[in-house]
Scaffold this active site. Structure first.
Site, PDB file in Angstrom:
ATOM      1  N   ASP A  17       0.794  -1.338  -0.166  1.00  0.00           N
ATOM      2  CA  ASP A  17       0.051   0.016   0.271  1.00  0.00           C
ATOM      3  C   ASP A  17       0.909   1.304   0.100  1.00  0.00           C
ATOM      4  OD1 ASP A  17      -2.784   1.145   0.446  1.00  0.00           O
ATOM      5  OD2 ASP A  17      -1.679   2.055   2.253  1.00  0.00           O
ATOM      6  N   GLU A  47       1.384  -0.350  -5.133  1.00  0.00           N
ATOM      7  CA  GLU A  47       0.055   0.700  -5.448  1.00  0.00           C
ATOM      8  C   GLU A  47       0.948   1.980  -5.440  1.00  0.00           C
ATOM      9  OE1 GLU A  47      -3.746   2.750  -3.482  1.00  0.00           O
ATOM     10  OE2 GLU A  47      -1.955   2.233  -2.364  1.00  0.00           O
TER      11      GLU A  47
END
Length: 457
Positions: A108, A149
């Site tokens: 993330d 990401e």
């Protein structure tokens, strides 16, 4: 089946024991696990991820009597990855889950994890940290994968993949994703073609993860203002549907609102370069709940059946409510009902997934944008091990007639993989094909005899 886990190590909660220890004692070892400033930084409002909702990126803590840094909300203080102890802890976290059988991680907020955080100074990304993460994962789990990401422009892709492909194994292709939605909204595929060409040059053993929707808003921040407004008008015209001034907080089915266009979008997803990623519930056409705040509108429970709580839970109440009324309610849209319907979205999606698995050219091959003389039609040829596949997608609601030169020796015959309607080239070696509104085709190049011969590798 293999499982990769979400690795969220950019920040912790302000209720985490590390942060509680850090704020309570400046001599605690955890003090330097976060970034502090004795004075209010001049740039305390710069770099906010959630503008309009988030107030700043530096907040004053009354217990610590200092300002702490947070890229996201004020209750999510950033970890200081420049501290070697933090990097060691991140590796311990990865090692723990790999030992339990995880096959890797979706990492993330990658750009924020690796950037410096000194108050008043320009942020610098320390890409070497990604190499360290990669080395650790490969050491602990030889075929473990890191899926990053990182919503970055094509010029920065190599920094995240690594020149030798020794950082992130995979990255979500946000740059292409945003132009997919512009094409769906406008009928103009030219920006999408340019994005596909701009993201083509990546290391040999790295790969893109292609997607339509995820658990966040549909981010349109990389589009021009005019392009973004076009997408807003088509898919999120109401203010309640928009978020952070850059995105749309809706699921795919209610956004498109058209079964033909929905199938066009999925045909495109399954035939884009790389690996397709599906958001849970999109395979049955789940809807959203715009009454919920911010990103929660697209995070409602999976609709498995028409049982209470949509078969998701036996609890009387779930953290986020199931969609229980309107056209997207769980008694109308659920897995159990669609399994029994051969024409359902679920069964159509399963058939497309099976077809995708029969076409390794998409994942392993190289690709070329083919010219068809029409800005609404995306034509691509994928080549791998002497085999080729051609895909066509018409983003306009009106039928389009195109002339297509395949560009390979065996291109006189195209075998339709979706229906029995094949195509033979004319005397000029060009194919004349009519695509219905929102139409799509997948073709294998060459005669069936030729294909079977070549597949004996």
């Amino acid at each position: 089946m293999r499982i990769i886990l979400d690795l969220v190590v950019n920040h912790t909660s302000d209720q985490h024991p590390w942060f509680k220890a850090a704020r309570a004692d400046q001599n605690s070892k955890y003090r330097n696990w976060y970034t502090w400033s004795k004075k209010k930084p001049k740039d305390y409002k710069s770099g906010m991820v959630f503008p309009g909702v988030q107030q700043a990126t530096w907040s004053y803590d009354k217990v610590a009597r200092e300002w702490y840094y947070h890229r996201f909300y004020d209750f999510q203080p950033d970890l200081n990855a420049q501290n070697p102890e933090v990097l060691t802890e991140i590796q311990r976290i990865m090692g723990y889950w790999l030992e339990l059988g995880a096959s890797g991680f979706r990492v993330d907020a990658v750009p924020f994890i690796i950037e410096t955080q000194e108050p008043g100074k320009e942020h610098v990304r320390l890409y070497e940290y990604l190499s360290e993460f990669r080395s650790f994962v490969q050491w602990r789990e030889g075929d473990g994968v890191l899926l990053g990401e990182a919503n970055v422009v094509p010029e920065e892709n190599r920094h995240f993949f690594g020149d030798q492909g020794d950082r992130m194994h995979m990255m979500f292709n946000f740059f292409v994703n945003q132009r997919v939605f512009y094409a769906l909204a406008s009928g103009d595929a030219r920006p999408l073609m340019a994005a596909l060409e701009a993201t083509q040059d990546i290391p040999q053993y790295c790969q893109w993860a292609s997607f339509l929707r995820n658990h966040d808003e549909l981010d349109l921040g990389r589009l021009t203002k005019e392009q973004r407004n076009t997408v807003y008008q088509r898919f999120g015209p109401e203010e309640s549907m928009q978020l952070y001034g850059r995105g749309i907080r809706r699921r795919l089915a209610p956004m498109l609102g058209n079964q033909l266009q929905l199938q066009l979008a999925y045909s495109l997803l399954f035939s884009l370069p790389g690996t397709p990623v599906l958001r849970y519930g999109d395979e049955i056409g789940m809807g959203d709940d715009l009454r919920l705040k911010e990103r929660n509108s697209v995070r409602t429970p999976m609709q498995w059946s028409d049982d209470p709580q949509a078969g998701f839970s036996t609890a009387e109440k779930t953290i986020l409510p199931v969609i229980s009324r309107g056209p997207w309610s769980y008694d109308r849209i659920n897995v159990e009902t669609q399994r029994r319907d051969p024409n359902s979205m679920l069964n159509w999606t399963e058939r497309m997934i099976r077809l995708r698995k029969e076409c390794p050219e998409f994942g392993w091959g190289t690709y070329k944008i083919l010219k068809v003389g029409n800005s609404s039609v995306l034509a691509m040829r994928f080549d791998w091990r002497n085999n080729s596949i051609v895909t066509l997608h018409n983003f306009d609601e009106k039928p389009k007639s195109i002339t297509l030169n395949i560009g390979v020796k065996e291109g006189r015959r195209l075998i339709n993989l979706l229906v029995g309607e094949h195509s033979e080239a004319g005397p000029d070696d060009k194919h004349k094909i009519v695509l219905e509104g929102y139409g799509y085709r997948w073709y294998r190049v060459g005669s069936l005899r030729h294909i079977l011969k070549r597949q004996k590798y």
